[in-house]
Design a protein around this motif. Structure first.
Motif, PDB file in Angstrom:
ATOM      1  N   ILE A 169      -0.303  12.981 -71.925  1.00 47.63           N
ATOM      2  CA  ILE A 169      -2.172  13.225 -71.755  1.00 47.63           C
ATOM      3  C   ILE A 169      -2.650  14.642 -72.588  1.00 47.63           C
ATOM      4  O   ILE A 169      -3.302  14.779 -74.218  1.00 47.63           O
ATOM      5  CB  ILE A 169      -2.433  11.978 -70.410  1.00 47.63           C
ATOM      6  N   ILE A 170      -1.863  15.627 -71.509  1.00 43.37           N
ATOM      7  CA  ILE A 170      -2.415  16.678 -72.200  1.00 43.37           C
ATOM      8  C   ILE A 170      -0.852  17.448 -73.135  1.00 43.37           C
ATOM      9  O   ILE A 170      -0.544  19.079 -73.632  1.00 43.37           O
ATOM     10  CB  ILE A 170      -2.778  17.803 -70.767  1.00 43.37           C
ATOM     11  N   ARG A 197      -7.608  14.699 -80.359  1.00 46.71           N
ATOM     12  CA  ARG A 197      -6.766  15.258 -81.636  1.00 46.71           C
ATOM     13  C   ARG A 197      -7.944  16.746 -80.992  1.00 46.71           C
ATOM     14  O   ARG A 197      -6.995  17.486 -80.496  1.00 46.71           O
ATOM     15  CB  ARG A 197      -7.416  14.997 -82.463  1.00 46.71           C
ATOM     16  N   ASP A 198      -9.146  16.960 -81.149  1.00 45.69           N
ATOM     17  CA  ASP A 198      -8.969  18.293 -80.781  1.00 45.69           C
ATOM     18  C   ASP A 198      -8.980  18.430 -79.189  1.00 45.69           C
ATOM     19  O   ASP A 198      -9.161  19.336 -78.983  1.00 45.69           O
ATOM     20  CB  ASP A 198     -10.835  18.630 -81.669  1.00 45.69           C
ATOM     21  N   PHE A 199      -9.575  17.946 -78.323  1.00 47.40           N
ATOM     22  CA  PHE A 199      -9.486  18.346 -76.780  1.00 47.40           C
ATOM     23  C   PHE A 199      -8.067  18.535 -76.914  1.00 47.40           C
ATOM     24  O   PHE A 199      -7.744  19.229 -76.038  1.00 47.40           O
ATOM     25  CB  PHE A 199     -10.521  16.957 -76.160  1.00 47.40           C
ATOM     26  N   THR A 200      -7.100  17.465 -77.215  1.00 52.34           N
ATOM     27  CA  THR A 200      -5.649  18.548 -76.776  1.00 52.34           C
ATOM     28  C   THR A 200      -5.725  19.120 -77.130  1.00 52.34           C
ATOM     29  O   THR A 200      -4.533  20.468 -76.226  1.00 52.34           O
ATOM     30  CB  THR A 200      -5.077  17.451 -77.522  1.00 52.34           C
ATOM     31  N   ALA A 201      -6.198  19.787 -78.318  1.00 54.94           N
ATOM     32  CA  ALA A 201      -4.741  21.036 -78.878  1.00 54.94           C
ATOM     33  C   ALA A 201      -6.098  21.977 -78.094  1.00 54.94           C
ATOM     34  O   ALA A 201      -5.696  23.165 -76.748  1.00 54.94           O
ATOM     35  CB  ALA A 201      -5.896  20.957 -80.446  1.00 54.94           C
ATOM     36  N   ARG A 209       0.398  10.873 -80.111  1.00 60.38           N
ATOM     37  CA  ARG A 209       0.289  10.806 -81.213  1.00 60.38           C
ATOM     38  C   ARG A 209      -0.920  12.028 -81.079  1.00 60.38           C
ATOM     39  O   ARG A 209      -0.539  13.065 -82.018  1.00 60.38           O
ATOM     40  CB  ARG A 209      -0.779   9.230 -81.494  1.00 60.38           C
ATOM     41  N   ALA A 210      -1.155  12.085 -80.199  1.00 61.44           N
ATOM     42  CA  ALA A 210      -2.997  13.594 -80.024  1.00 61.44           C
ATOM     43  C   ALA A 210      -1.291  14.892 -80.360  1.00 61.44           C
ATOM     44  O   ALA A 210      -1.412  15.642 -80.200  1.00 61.44           O
ATOM     45  CB  ALA A 210      -3.516  12.944 -79.554  1.00 61.44           C
ATOM     46  N   GLN A 211      -0.250  14.540 -78.954  1.00 56.74           N
ATOM     47  CA  GLN A 211       0.674  16.149 -79.057  1.00 56.74           C
ATOM     48  C   GLN A 211       1.384  15.924 -80.122  1.00 56.74           C
ATOM     49  O   GLN A 211       0.988  17.258 -80.033  1.00 56.74           O
ATOM     50  CB  GLN A 211       1.198  15.045 -78.103  1.00 56.74           C
ATOM     51  N   LEU A 212       1.383  15.122 -80.660  1.00 55.81           N
ATOM     52  CA  LEU A 212       2.249  15.125 -81.937  1.00 55.81           C
ATOM     53  C   LEU A 212       0.832  15.702 -83.572  1.00 55.81           C
ATOM     54  O   LEU A 212       1.555  16.225 -84.065  1.00 55.81           O
ATOM     55  CB  LEU A 212       2.427  14.062 -82.407  1.00 55.81           C
ATOM     56  N   ASP A 213       0.097  15.343 -83.335  1.00 55.17           N
ATOM     57  CA  ASP A 213      -0.910  16.572 -84.230  1.00 55.17           C
ATOM     58  C   ASP A 213      -0.349  17.609 -83.656  1.00 55.17           C
ATOM     59  O   ASP A 213      -0.858  18.556 -84.382  1.00 55.17           O
ATOM     60  CB  ASP A 213      -2.591  15.532 -83.964  1.00 55.17           C
ATOM     61  N   PHE A 214      -0.962  18.088 -83.139  1.00 49.96           N
ATOM     62  CA  PHE A 214      -1.048  19.042 -82.192  1.00 49.96           C
ATOM     63  C   PHE A 214       0.344  20.218 -82.785  1.00 49.96           C
ATOM     64  O   PHE A 214       0.511  21.367 -83.010  1.00 49.96           O
ATOM     65  CB  PHE A 214      -1.278  19.654 -80.858  1.00 49.96           C
ATOM     66  N   VAL A 215       1.975  19.655 -82.588  1.00 51.43           N
ATOM     67  CA  VAL A 215       2.898  20.363 -82.663  1.00 51.43           C
ATOM     68  C   VAL A 215       2.678  20.628 -84.637  1.00 51.43           C
ATOM     69  O   VAL A 215       3.339  21.053 -84.842  1.00 51.43           O
ATOM     70  CB  VAL A 215       4.053  19.401 -82.684  1.00 51.43           C
ATOM     71  N   GLU A 216       2.750  19.452 -85.469  1.00 46.54           N
ATOM     72  CA  GLU A 216       2.100  19.507 -86.566  1.00 46.54           C
ATOM     73  C   GLU A 216       1.377  20.335 -87.277  1.00 46.54           C
ATOM     74  O   GLU A 216       1.509  21.228 -88.273  1.00 46.54           O
ATOM     75  CB  GLU A 216       1.450  18.261 -87.068  1.00 46.54           C
ATOM     76  N   ASN A 217       0.088  20.514 -86.281  1.00 49.94           N
ATOM     77  CA  ASN A 217      -0.958  21.441 -87.031  1.00 49.94           C
ATOM     78  C   ASN A 217      -1.067  22.977 -86.080  1.00 49.94           C
ATOM     79  O   ASN A 217      -1.518  24.165 -86.399  1.00 49.94           O
ATOM     80  CB  ASN A 217      -1.962  21.057 -86.227  1.00 49.94           C
ATOM     81  N   TYR A 218       0.197  23.258 -85.390  1.00 52.37           N
ATOM     82  CA  TYR A 218       0.602  24.356 -84.472  1.00 52.37           C
ATOM     83  C   TYR A 218       2.658  24.146 -84.475  1.00 52.37           C
ATOM     84  O   TYR A 218       2.663  24.810 -83.584  1.00 52.37           O
ATOM     85  CB  TYR A 218       0.182  24.588 -82.860  1.00 52.37           C
ATOM     86  N   PRO A 219       2.742  24.182 -85.495  1.00 47.13           N
ATOM     87  CA  PRO A 219       4.521  24.415 -85.697  1.00 47.13           C
ATOM     88  C   PRO A 219       4.965  25.863 -85.059  1.00 47.13           C
ATOM     89  O   PRO A 219       6.047  25.602 -84.513  1.00 47.13           O
ATOM     90  CB  PRO A 219       4.903  24.810 -86.726  1.00 47.13           C
TER      91      PRO A 219
END
Length: 590
Positions: free
Chosen positions: A26-27, A200-204, A566-576
C-alpha cells in the motif's frame, strides 16, 4: 460450510502472508525511504527560493481561521508600506522586461508576501491576483508561487478545483519532489472522485516524506478504500455470475456426506429424469454440467415434492457458490417449505445467514434441523464450522466429536477436530488426532495436507513438505481433475523454508495449469511477485484475482492490492532514480 472455510490452509497461511505484506504494497515499500537517509532529502531543499516549509524556519505561521487547506501559505514578515504599494502596481509586460533581474526577484517576493497576507485574511481572490503577478514578474519560475495560488483557488467559494490541479501541475513540473503540491493535488483529485490519480499522488508524497507523515499514509488507505469499493460495486453489478474454481467447489461439496439418489415415481417426468442426471453430474464432479441440468429440471417441472426440494437445494447451493446470496436463500427456503425435514437445506441456509452476518438465525436453523433429525451427523459438523469461524473453538470441537460419534467415516470431522484442538493450544492432542486420522484414512489426501499445515505453522518445514508431497501423490492417483491446494501449500512451505522463489512459483504455476481458476495459487503468485519487486506481474495477478473473487469482500481486497501495486509502479516510473532503493526496501519489509 466447507472444510476449507476453517482449516488453516489458504485462510491462515496465505492470509497471514498477505497481511504481512499489505503495508509494503500500500505505501510502496516504506523502509526504502529510511534506508536512503539523507539521500532522500529532496532536491527542493536546495532549489532557488525554497518551499514554504523551508521558509517557515524563518517566518511566522499565520492563523488559518478555518481555511480548507491546512498546508496553505505562511504569513510572512510585514513588508514596508512602499513595498506593499509597489506590490499593488499592475505592470505591463514591457515594464517587467525592462526591470533589472534583482528588482524583479525583489518585487516577486513582495507580491508573494502580499498574497500570503491576503490568504490569511481570507481574501482569496486578491491572493490569487498577487500570486499571479508574482508569477509574471519573477525571472525564474518558483513552484511555491503556483502552489500558493492553488491553495487560494481551493478556498474560494465555490472552490476552483480544476485551477488547483493546473497550478499543482505547474509546481510539480518545476519540482517533482514538492510534497506539498503533491498532497494538495491529491486532495483535490479525491474531491473530484478521481481516485486513481489521487492514490498516485498520495503514494508518492508518502514515500518522499520518508513515511514519517502518518496523515499521508492514512490518506492512501482512505483513497484505496473508496477506489476499491467503487470498482467492486461496479463489477458486482455488471458481471455475469459463474462458478468459482474446481478446488473451491469440490471442497464445498466434499463437506457434505454423500446421500443416495432420490427414488423416482413409477411414471417419472422429463424433469424428474433430468434431476437425476444433474445429481449424477454432481457425483462425477462435473459442476458446470450439473448447474445446467438442475436449471433445466426445474424449468421442465418435477412431479414430486422430495425431488423438487432436492432440485431447489442443489440450485440454491450453486447460487450461493456463485455469490447470489439472495437467490440461494429463496431456493433453500422453498426447499424447506416443501420438505421441512430436509436437514441439508437447513444447514445450507444457515451458511447463507452467516454470509449475511446473521449469526443468531444461523444457529436457529441448526436447532430446527436437529428437531427434525437429531442423528444427522452433517448438522453437528457444520454447526462446528460456524462455531470455529466465530472462534468458539471448544464448542466447535464438541460438535465435531458429536458428528464423528454419529458417523465415524467422514474424514473432515476428524480433521476439523484436530484443527480446533490446535487453535485451543492443545498442540500435542491435535497432532495425535491428526496421526490417528492419517492411519484411519490412508488413501485420503486431506489429512496429509492439513497435517502439513500444522507442521508448517510450527516451522517444521521438512516434515510439512513431506506431507504436502504425499497429499499431491494421492491426488494424482485419483481421477482428474485434481485438488491442487496441497501444491499451493507446498509452494508456501518451500518459500518460507528456503526463500526459493522459483521453486515456490513452480508449484503455483503447476496448480494453475491443472485448475486455472485456483484463487489461492493466483494470490500466492501475486505476493511472490512483490517479493521480487516484479510489480507489473503482481498487478497482473491481482487483476486475475478480481476476476476470480466470489464475494464483494474478496473483490474489494483484490482490487485494493491491484491499485496499491499500480500506484507503487507509477512511483517507480516517475522517480526512476529511487527504484533500486525502493525495491530493496520493499523486499526488506516482506
Amino acid at each position: 460450510m466447507s472444510s476449507s472455510d476453517s482449516a488453516p490452509s489458504f485462510t491462515d497461511r496465505v492470509s497471514e502472508f498477505v497481511s504481512e505484506n499489505r503495508r509494503a504494497v500500500i505505501i510502496g515499500g516504506a523502509a526504502a525511504a529510511l534506508a536512503l537517509g539523507g539521500a532522500l532529502y529532496y532536491a527542493s531543499t536546495s532549489r532557488p527560493g525554497g518551499s514554504d516549509a523551508e521558509k517557515g524556519k524563518k517566518s511566522k505561521r499565520g492563523k488559518r481561521r478555518g481555511v480548507n487547506d491546512a498546508d496553505g501559505p505562511l504569513l510572512e514578515e510585514k513588508k514596508s508600506r512602499v513595498e506593499e504599494e509597489e506590490a499593488d502596481t499592475q505592470l505591463t509586460d514591457a515594464q517587467i522586461d525592462a526591470m533589472p533581474t534583482d528588482e524583479r526577484k525583489k518585487l516577486a517576493a513582495t507580491l508573494k508576501s502580499k498574497g500570503n497576507n491576503c490568504y490569511n485574511a481570507r481574501n482569496f481572490a486578491k491572493a490569487v491576483d498577487m500570486y499571479t503577478q508574482a508569477i509574471r514578474v519573477t525571472p525564474t519560475p518558483e513552484p511555491v508561487f503556483f502552489s500558493n495560488r492553488a491553495a487560494s483557488f481551493m478556498n474560494m467559494d465555490p472552490p476552483r478545483l480544476e485551477q488547483v490541479i493546473q497550478d499543482c501541475d505547474s509546481a510539480l513540473s518545476l519540482d517533482k519532489n514538492y510534497v506539498k503540491a503533491l498532497n494538495r493535488r491529491a486532495t483535490t483529485l479525491e474531491r473530484l472522485s478521481r481516485y486513481e490519480e489521487s492514490l498516485r499522488d498520495f503514494t508518492a508524497a508518502t514515500i518522499l516524506n520518508k513515511f514519517q507523515d502518518e496523515a499521508a499514509a492514512q490518506s492512501v488507505e482512505r483513497v484505496l478504500k473508496k477506489l476499491s469499493s467503487e470498482k467492486a460495486a461496479a463489477i458486482m453489478g455488471s458481471r455475469e455470475r459463474r462458478l468459482p474454481s474446481f478446488t473451491f467447489v469440490s471442497a464445498y461439496f466434499a463437506a457434505f456426506r454423500p446421500r443416495p439418489l432420490p427414488t423416482l415415481p413409477e411414471d417419472p417426468t422429463t424433469g424428474d429424469n433430468t434431476l437425476i442426471m444433474a445429481l449424477q453430474a454432481l457425483e462425477a464432479s462435473n459442476y458446470p454440467h450439473s448447474v445446467t441440468l438442475v436449471n433445466e429440471a426445474i424449468e421442465q417441472g418435477i412431479s414430486f415434492d422430495a425431488g423438487r426440494a432436492e432440485a431447489l437445494n442443489l440450485r440454491g447451493t450453486f447460487k450461493f457458490l456463485m455469490g447470489d446470496v439472495d437467490g440461494a436463500k429463496e431456493d433453500l427456503s422453498e426447499s424447506i417449505k416443501l420438505v421441512p425435514s430436509y436437514t441439508q437445506s437447513w444447514v445450507k441456509i444457515a451458511s447463507v445467514h452467516m454470509e449475511q452476518g446473521d449469526n443468531k438465525t444461523a444457529f436457529d436453523c441448526f436447532e430446527e434441523a436437529i428437531k427434525h433429525n437429531p442423528d444427522d451427523a452433517d448438522i453437528y459438523y457444520h454447526r462446528g464450522q460456524v462455531l470455529f469461524i466465530t472462534n468458539e473453538f471448544e464448542q466447535a470441537a464438541e460438535n465435531y466429536t458429536k458428528s464423528t460419534s454419529l458417523e465415524s467415516n467422514f474424514v473432515f470431522s476428524h480433521i476439523q477436530l484436530a484443527v480446533a484442538q490446535y487453535k485451543m493450544g492443545n498442540v500435542g492432542k491435535a497432532m495425535a488426532t491428526f496421526r490417528s486420522t492419517l492411519t484411519a484414512f490412508p488413501q485420503r489426501s486431506e489429512p496429509q495436507n492439513y497435517y502439513g499445515e500444522l507442521l508448517l505453522d510450527q516451522q517444521r518445514f521438512k516434515e510439512a513438505i513431506e506431507k504436502f508431497d504425499r497429499a499431491i501423490e494421492l491426488e494424482r492417483a485419483k481421477p482428474p481433475p485434481m485438488n491442487v491446494l496441497a501444491l499451493v501449500n507446498k509452494g508456501l512451505a518451500v518459500f518460507q523454508s528456503t526463500q526459493d522463489i522459483a521453486a515456490a512459483e513452480a508449484c503455483c504455476v503447476e496448480a494453475l495449469e491443472i485448475d486455472p481458476e485456483c484463487e489461492p495459487a493466483v494470490a500466492t503468485l501475486a505476493q511472490l511477485s512483490l517479493q521480487q519487486s516484479r510489480i507489473d506481474r503482481a498487478i497482473e495477478m491481482f487483476a486475475r484475482q478480481t476476476e476470480l473473487a466470489r464475494s464483494e469482500i474478496e473483490l474489494v481486497n483484490a482490487i485494493t492490492y491491484q491499485y496499491a501495486s499500480r500506484a507503487q509502479l507509477d512511483f517507480v516510473e516517475n522517480y526512476p532514480e529511487m527504484a533500486s532503493q525502493l525495491a530493496a526496501m520493499s523486499r526488506g519489509m516482506m
